[in-house]
Each structure stands twice: as structure tokens, then as C-alpha cells.
Design a protein around this motif. Structure first.
Motif, PDB file in Angstrom:
ATOM      1  N   PHE A  87       0.847  -1.192   0.000  1.00  0.00           N
ATOM      2  CA  PHE A  87       0.000   0.000   0.000  1.00  0.00           C
ATOM      3  C   PHE A  87       0.878   1.235   0.000  1.00  0.00           C
ATOM      4  O   PHE A  87       1.991   1.212   0.532  1.00  0.00           O
ATOM      5  CB  PHE A  87      -0.912   0.038   1.239  1.00  0.00           C
ATOM      6  N   GLY A  88       0.353   2.331  -0.547  1.00  0.00           N
ATOM      7  CA  GLY A  88       1.064   3.591  -0.479  1.00  0.00           C
ATOM      8  C   GLY A  88       1.076   4.344  -1.782  1.00  0.00           C
ATOM      9  O   GLY A  88       0.339   4.049  -2.717  1.00  0.00           O
ATOM     10  N   GLY A  89       1.953   5.337  -1.816  1.00  0.00           N
ATOM     11  CA  GLY A  89       2.085   6.181  -2.985  1.00  0.00           C
ATOM     12  C   GLY A  89       2.959   7.373  -2.682  1.00  0.00           C
ATOM     13  O   GLY A  89       3.621   7.449  -1.645  1.00  0.00           O
ATOM     14  N   THR A  90       2.947   8.312  -3.623  1.00  0.00           N
ATOM     15  CA  THR A  90       3.717   9.538  -3.492  1.00  0.00           C
ATOM     16  C   THR A  90       2.777  10.690  -3.776  1.00  0.00           C
ATOM     17  O   THR A  90       2.272  10.807  -4.875  1.00  0.00           O
ATOM     18  CB  THR A  90       4.880   9.567  -4.496  1.00  0.00           C
ATOM     19  N   ALA A  91       2.521  11.506  -2.784  1.00  0.00           N
ATOM     20  CA  ALA A  91       1.589  12.612  -2.971  1.00  0.00           C
ATOM     21  C   ALA A  91       1.978  13.795  -2.105  1.00  0.00           C
ATOM     22  O   ALA A  91       2.640  13.632  -1.083  1.00  0.00           O
ATOM     23  CB  ALA A  91       0.172  12.161  -2.617  1.00  0.00           C
ATOM     24  N   LEU A  92       1.581  14.996  -2.538  1.00  0.00           N
ATOM     25  CA  LEU A  92       1.743  16.182  -1.708  1.00  0.00           C
ATOM     26  C   LEU A  92       0.678  16.201  -0.627  1.00  0.00           C
ATOM     27  O   LEU A  92       0.941  16.494   0.520  1.00  0.00           O
ATOM     28  CB  LEU A  92       1.606  17.454  -2.551  1.00  0.00           C
ATOM     29  N   ILE A 146       3.926   0.848   2.555  1.00  0.00           N
ATOM     30  CA  ILE A 146       4.055  -0.286   3.465  1.00  0.00           C
ATOM     31  C   ILE A 146       4.605  -1.432   2.625  1.00  0.00           C
ATOM     32  O   ILE A 146       4.044  -1.782   1.582  1.00  0.00           O
ATOM     33  CB  ILE A 146       2.712  -0.666   4.099  1.00  0.00           C
ATOM     34  N   VAL A 147       5.718  -2.005   3.115  1.00  0.00           N
ATOM     35  CA  VAL A 147       6.458  -3.003   2.346  1.00  0.00           C
ATOM     36  C   VAL A 147       6.682  -4.241   3.198  1.00  0.00           C
ATOM     37  O   VAL A 147       6.941  -4.139   4.398  1.00  0.00           O
ATOM     38  CB  VAL A 147       7.833  -2.428   1.926  1.00  0.00           C
ATOM     39  N   LEU A 148       6.583  -5.408   2.562  1.00  0.00           N
ATOM     40  CA  LEU A 148       6.990  -6.648   3.209  1.00  0.00           C
ATOM     41  C   LEU A 148       8.239  -7.130   2.478  1.00  0.00           C
ATOM     42  O   LEU A 148       8.236  -7.247   1.254  1.00  0.00           O
ATOM     43  CB  LEU A 148       5.927  -7.742   3.140  1.00  0.00           C
ATOM     44  N   LYS A 149       9.297  -7.391   3.250  1.00  0.00           N
ATOM     45  CA  LYS A 149      10.540  -7.925   2.698  1.00  0.00           C
ATOM     46  C   LYS A 149      10.748  -9.310   3.289  1.00  0.00           C
ATOM     47  O   LYS A 149      10.681  -9.483   4.505  1.00  0.00           O
ATOM     48  CB  LYS A 149      11.715  -7.021   3.060  1.00  0.00           C
ATOM     49  N   GLY A 150      10.975 -10.278   2.401  1.00  0.00           N
ATOM     50  CA  GLY A 150      11.184 -11.640   2.874  1.00  0.00           C
ATOM     51  C   GLY A 150      12.504 -12.210   2.405  1.00  0.00           C
ATOM     52  O   GLY A 150      12.976 -11.897   1.313  1.00  0.00           O
TER      53      GLY A 150
END
Length: 166
Positions: A87-92, A146-150
Motif C-alpha cells: 500500500f502507499g504512494g507519493t503525494a503532496l 508499506i512493504v513486506l521484505k522476505g
């Protein structure tokens, strides 16, 4: 020659301004300033150094919320190596406000996993062991994911992100 360079520079600035503003100002939708900010916001989102993992490439099932920042995600992993930008993004500015509530259950059976939040150039660990919790985050302008790293990760993740104001 010098006047020609100035005229070309001015034309380039005007062209870029209208491109960012969406080529026109719709007076029913707000002022030119609002349209410029909205255009800049859209442009920022398109040039993020990160991008959400495409749904077909996710390990689990994602149900979208009101926007790219919210929804639910449920996944089972078997020897997963890599990252999922869930989930997420880049926004002002985010239309629904900047407060998000993250509820998760991370179960690690083998390997390692880390659920983390990217905020600009910073990374904040949400969880890196088997646990469940609810946390609130304030997103700022720029990258927020939000990131999942495995790393040879076998286990599961259940994740819900919603607006904290609801």
C-alpha cells in the motif's frame, strides 16, 4: 540572439506550467492555484522511486480501499525472497487526510520477514517477528509505502490499512 533565448525560456516555462496544470483551468473545480497543486501532485505520484507491486505479482489477495493507501491484504508465503510494496504512494496531499491506522498479523514459520513503512528516505520497522498489533502513522508529502521484505520467508501476513479518522 539573447532576446531569442529569453523568449524560448519563457515559452518553455509557460508550456511546463500548463502541462502541470492539466492544460487548462476548470473554474468549476477550483482556482488556477488549486489546479496547479493538483497537477503537481499527480506528476509527483507518477515519478516515485518506488511503485506498488502489481496485483498479479503479489503473493496474496489485495482488496483496495478508498485509494492506494488503504485496503486489506492477506497472503501466505512459501520460501519468499523479495519485496512487496503493498500500500502507499507519493503525494503532496492525500484527499482523505494523513492519519492511517495499520492493523496486522505477521506469522513467521521459517526464514525472515520484515514489515516496514517507507516515509521519504526513512524506513521504520513495523514488525520483524511473529506478532499482531495496530499502529497509527502520519504520512507526509513524498513517498509513503508499506512493504513486506522476505528472505526465504514462509508464513503469513494479514494487513488492513484504513483512515484513522473513520
Amino acid at each position: 540572439m539573447k532576446k531569442m533565448k529569453i523568449a524560448l525560456s519563457l515559452m518553455l516555462v509557460l508550456c511546463l506550467t500548463f502541462c502541470v496544470a492539466g492544460c487548462s483551468s476548470n473554474h468549476d473545480k477550483g482556482s488556477l492555484k488549486d489546479n496547479l497543486v493538483d497537477g503537481w501532485n499527480s506528476w509527483m505520484e507518477s515519478f516515485s522511486k518506488h511503485a506498488l507491486t502489481k496485483e498479479k505479482d503479489l503473493q496474496g489477495e489485495k482488496e483496495k480501499g478508498d485509494d492506494a493507501y488503504t485496503g486489506t491484504y492477506t497472503a501466505t508465503y512459501d520460501g519468499f525472497n523479495g519485496k512487496e510494496f503493498i500500500f502507499g504512494g507519493t503525494a503532496l496531499e492525500r484527499e482523505n487526510g494523513n492519519q492511517l491506522k495499520v492493523t496486522y498479523t505477521l506469522t513467521i514459520e521459517e526464514g525472515t520477514a520484515e514489515l516496514y513503512w517507507i516515509a521519504g528516505n526513512d524506513e521504520y520497522t513495523i514488525a520483524n517477528n511473529s506478532t499482531e498489533d495496530t499502529k497509527e502513522y502520519t504520512i507526509s508529502s513524498g513517498d509513503n509505502y508499506i512493504v513486506l521484505k522476505g528472505d526465504d520467508f514462509s508464513g503469513s501476513l494479514k494487513l488492513t490499512v484504513e483512515d484513522a479518522e473513520k
